[in-house]
Design a protein around this motif. Structure first.
Motif, short mmCIF file in Angstrom:
data_model
loop_
_atom_site.label_atom_id
_atom_site.label_comp_id
_atom_site.label_asym_id
_atom_site.label_seq_id
_atom_site.Cartn_x
_atom_site.Cartn_y
_atom_site.Cartn_z
N LEU A 180 -7.83 -5.69 -2.69
CA LEU A 180 -7.02 -4.90 -1.77
C LEU A 180 -7.03 -5.55 -0.39
O LEU A 180 -7.80 -6.47 -0.11
N TYR A 181 -6.15 -5.03 0.49
CA TYR A 181 -6.15 -5.53 1.86
C TYR A 181 -7.49 -5.25 2.50
O TYR A 181 -8.13 -4.21 2.23
N ASN A 182 -7.90 -6.19 3.40
CA ASN A 182 -9.15 -5.97 4.11
C ASN A 182 -8.89 -5.17 5.38
O ASN A 182 -7.76 -4.77 5.67
N ARG A 183 -9.96 -4.99 6.15
CA ARG A 183 -9.88 -4.10 7.30
C ARG A 183 -8.99 -4.70 8.40
O ARG A 183 -8.26 -3.96 9.07
N ASN A 184 -9.02 -6.04 8.58
CA ASN A 184 -8.17 -6.66 9.60
C ASN A 184 -6.69 -6.44 9.29
O ASN A 184 -5.89 -6.11 10.17
N LYS A 185 -6.34 -6.66 8.03
CA LYS A 185 -4.94 -6.45 7.62
C LYS A 185 -4.58 -4.98 7.75
O LYS A 185 -3.44 -4.63 8.11
N LEU A 186 -5.55 -4.10 7.46
CA LEU A 186 -5.29 -2.67 7.56
C LEU A 186 -4.91 -2.28 8.99
O LEU A 186 -3.97 -1.51 9.20
N ASN A 187 -5.63 -2.83 9.96
CA ASN A 187 -5.31 -2.53 11.35
C ASN A 187 -3.88 -3.00 11.70
O ASN A 187 -3.15 -2.30 12.41
N LEU A 188 -3.47 -4.14 11.21
CA LEU A 188 -2.11 -4.64 11.47
C LEU A 188 -1.07 -3.75 10.82
O LEU A 188 0.00 -3.49 11.42
N ILE A 189 -1.37 -3.30 9.60
CA ILE A 189 -0.41 -2.43 8.90
C ILE A 189 -0.25 -1.11 9.65
O ILE A 189 0.86 -0.63 9.85
N ILE A 190 -1.37 -0.54 10.06
CA ILE A 190 -1.30 0.73 10.79
C ILE A 190 -0.54 0.55 12.10
O ILE A 190 0.28 1.39 12.50
N GLN A 191 -0.81 -0.56 12.83
CA GLN A 191 -0.11 -0.83 14.08
C GLN A 191 1.39 -0.93 13.86
O GLN A 191 2.19 -0.39 14.62
N ASP A 192 1.79 -1.60 12.79
CA ASP A 192 3.22 -1.74 12.46
C ASP A 192 3.83 -0.39 12.13
O ASP A 192 4.96 -0.08 12.55
N GLN A 193 3.10 0.44 11.38
CA GLN A 193 3.62 1.76 11.02
C GLN A 193 3.74 2.66 12.24
O GLN A 193 4.69 3.46 12.34
N LEU A 194 2.82 2.52 13.20
CA LEU A 194 2.92 3.29 14.43
C LEU A 194 4.18 2.91 15.21
O LEU A 194 4.88 3.79 15.75
N LEU A 195 4.47 1.62 15.29
CA LEU A 195 5.67 1.18 15.99
C LEU A 195 6.92 1.70 15.30
O LEU A 195 7.87 2.14 15.96
N ARG A 196 6.95 1.66 13.99
CA ARG A 196 8.11 2.19 13.25
C ARG A 196 8.23 3.70 13.48
O ARG A 196 9.34 4.23 13.61
N PHE A 197 7.09 4.37 13.50
CA PHE A 197 7.10 5.82 13.71
C PHE A 197 7.64 6.15 15.10
O PHE A 197 8.42 7.10 15.28
N GLN A 198 7.26 5.35 16.10
CA GLN A 198 7.74 5.59 17.45
C GLN A 198 9.25 5.31 17.56
O GLN A 198 9.95 5.97 18.33
N ARG A 199 9.74 4.37 16.82
CA ARG A 199 11.16 4.04 16.87
C ARG A 199 12.00 5.03 16.07
O ARG A 199 13.05 5.49 16.54
N ASN A 200 11.55 5.33 14.85
CA ASN A 200 12.38 6.11 13.91
C ASN A 200 11.92 7.55 13.71
O ASN A 200 12.62 8.33 13.05
N ASN A 201 10.70 7.84 14.22
CA ASN A 201 10.13 9.19 14.06
C ASN A 201 9.99 9.58 12.58
O ASN A 201 10.19 10.72 12.19
N ARG A 202 9.67 8.55 11.75
CA ARG A 202 9.44 8.81 10.33
C ARG A 202 7.94 8.77 10.10
O ARG A 202 7.29 7.75 10.31
N THR A 203 7.44 9.89 9.62
CA THR A 203 5.99 10.04 9.49
C THR A 203 5.46 9.20 8.33
O THR A 203 6.20 8.87 7.40
N PHE A 204 4.19 8.88 8.40
CA PHE A 204 3.49 8.23 7.29
C PHE A 204 2.14 8.92 7.16
O PHE A 204 1.59 9.49 8.12
#
Length: 551
Positions: free
Chosen positions: A390-414
């Motif tokens: 599975l993804y490790n913790r470093n990749k996890l932080n990047l994924i969460i950061q990307d999802q936060l940016l998408r959430f701020q732009r599109n207001n689509r929850t995850f």
């Protein structure tokens, strides 16, 4: 390559044309000098021969006429009455006239004979026109009767319709006194055959000119009087004896000529040759030269084109092949290796170079492929967990950061699911580390099987896992959590060859406006997990947005 071919052709043409033209010009100049020298020599010989013939003709006529002046009948007719026997004139003018006519008949070369006394009074003539006329007023006779022969300038005679020359010879008495003169008129045309009668005489024509440039006689044509030469031409010829020049004669033909002044006659002897005849051989040689140069140029140009083609075509192929190599295509053999020259050797070396490049390319491609695989492996290792995949913790932080940016732009929850294996430490201690690793690997596999392709699964650390479900609410994530719990409830462990009951504690949250960092989200997910464990484990605990606001 076109420029190389053009340069070869231009070089070949210049290497042929320039030497040919230079040598041709030098040759023509030398030939022209020789022609001019020969023409000058021949014209001088021709003019000298004509002058000699004129002088000889005058001398011959004088010599023949001298025999007439010693005739007794002439002397007696001109002697004083006191000198005659019995004081009477023995010969009357009628008898003298008869004598002159008889002489005229015998000497066909003479047009007229006239006897004059010391006062230039005509005593008798072979022509009746002069008898008992007033004295002759011919300027060439001079004021006094000369004891030497006197020759008149040639001139057109209206009576005889020809150019005549008059010779006056003194008639000497027995006591050496001058009694008068015998004037003989000669036709200048009589000399025409003699002007060029020598077999060794050079080819050319003779013109006799009077002091004014009028043409008196031409050896090659009949002269229509008056015919004159151009004044400037005549002036040059007369003032530059022996120097030839090119001009138009009285027939308006271009000729080359030179002139001399005769000794016995006050005339100019002009020797000439037709310009076209003089330069006929030279012109023919020149035309032949240009024809040969033209043929040489055609031959050399053909050879140059062939050589240029034989060089340029293979080089063009090499250029095209090089262009293909630049584009990455190495399967381009050159088919001019049969040539034994430098181009053939170049093609052979090119093919060898291409083969080496193909071999090097194969090695490079193989090495590149291996490197890409290693890079992919390294990239995968850098973002995945070595045990579970599975993804490790470093990749996890990047994924969460990307999802936060998408959430701020599109207001689509995850949604985030934080999962912990219940009592894993006891299982690991009881079953052993190998069995424990197998349990973690099996749980990770169940997680991947339970989520969508757009979701992410990561190992957070130890026996904790995190799932991120995109565009998903907490309530929807709870369904996924139950599906995961169901899948891992019984796990077959190959290490110990038995089925093990595994339970999971799951904390569920969804993204909110206040979430700005991955740490904040994970912290809330960890709180939800804590609540699940505190509630007795083996269950999922969801923190809805409204609940979170209440807290």
């Amino acid at each position: 390559m076109k420029s190389i071919k053009s340069k070869i052709i231009v070089f070949a043409l210049l290497s042929t044309l320039v030497p040919s033209l230079v040598l041709g010009m030098i040759s023509f100049q030398q030939n022209e000098k020789l022609i001019k020298a020969n023409v000058k020599r021949e014209l001088r010989i021709l003019a000298s021969h004509a002058s000699y013939e004129i002088d000889a003709w005058i001398n011959q006529n004088i010599h023949e006429a001298n025999s007439l002046t010693s005739a007794k009948i002439l002397i007696d007719a001109l002697s004083n009455p006191a000198d005659n026997q019995n004081g009477q004139i023995k010969n009357s003018p009628e008898i003298l006239t008869h004598y002159l006519r008889s002489v005229h008949k015998r000497l066909e070369t003479i047009l007229e004979l006239t006897v004059i006394d010391t006062q230039k009074k005509v005593i008798a003539s072979s022509s009746n026109q002069h008898v008992h006329k007033k004295p002759l007023q011919e300027e060439w006779l001079g004021n006094r009767i000369s004891q030497y022969p006197v020759v008149s300038p040639p001139q057109f005679h209206e009576k005889f319709k020809t150019v005549t020359v008059q010779i006056a010879l003194p008639i000497i008495s027995y006591n050496d006194y001058i009694l008068g003169q015998l004037v003989l008129v000669y036709d200048l045309l009589e000399i025409k055959p003699a002007l060029k009668n020598s077999p060794k005489s050079p080819r050319g024509e003779i013109l006799l000119l009077n002091p004014d440039g009028g043409v008196l006689l031409a050896s090659h044509a009949d002269v229509t009087h008056p015919s004159t030469l151009d004044p400037s031409t005549f002036h040059y010829l007369k003032n530059n004896p022996g120097n030839f020049t090119t001009f138009k004669d009285f027939l308006q033909e271009y000729v080359i000529g030179l002139a001399y002044t005769a000794e016995m006659l006050p005339i100019t002897v002009l020797a000439e040759k037709k310009h076209r005849d003089v330069y006929a051989a030279w012109t023919e040689q020149r035309n032949l030269f240009f024809v040969l140069v033209g043929i040489s140029i055609l031959i050399v140009a053909s050879i140059a084109i062939y050589l240029g083609h034989s060089i340029v075509t293979p080089l063009q192929r090499l250029i095209n092949a090089t262009g293909q190599i630049v584009k990455g295509n190495l399967d381009i053999p050159i088919t001019v290796v049969t040539q034994k020259d430098e181009v053939g050797k170049l093609a052979q070396m090119f093919n060898l170079m291409t083969e080496k490049l193909r071999q090097s390319q194969s090695k490079i491609l193989a090495a590149n492929k291996a490197m890409q695989q290693k890079n992919k492996l390294l990239e995968k290792l850098s973002i995945t967990d070595g045990l579970t995949g599975l993804y490790n913790r470093n990749k996890l932080n990047l994924i969460i950061q990307d999802q936060l940016l998408r959430f701020q732009r599109n207001n689509r929850t995850f949604a985030i699911l934080m999962i912990d294996v219940d009592y894993f430490k006891e299982l690991n201690d009881k079953l052993g580390h190998i069995a424990g690793d197998e349990i973690l690997t099996t749980v990770a596999k169940c997680l991947m099987q339970s989520i969508r392709s757009i979701d992410f699964a990561a190992r957070f650390g130890g026996d904790e896992f995190i799932i991120i479900q995109t565009e998903t609410t907490a309530s929807e994530a709870a369904i996924t959590a139950e599906r995961i719990r169901s899948k891992v409830s019984e796990i077959y462990c190959k290490t110990i060859d038995k089925t093990i009951n595994v339970t999971l504690s799951i904390g569920i949250i969804q993204s909110e406006i206040k979430d700005t960092t991955p740490t904040a989200l994970i912290s809330r997910a960890d709180n939800a997990l804590y609540e699940a464990k505190h509630a007795g484990r083996n269950q999922a605990y969801t923190i809805n947005p409204s609940t979170a606001l209440t807290d």
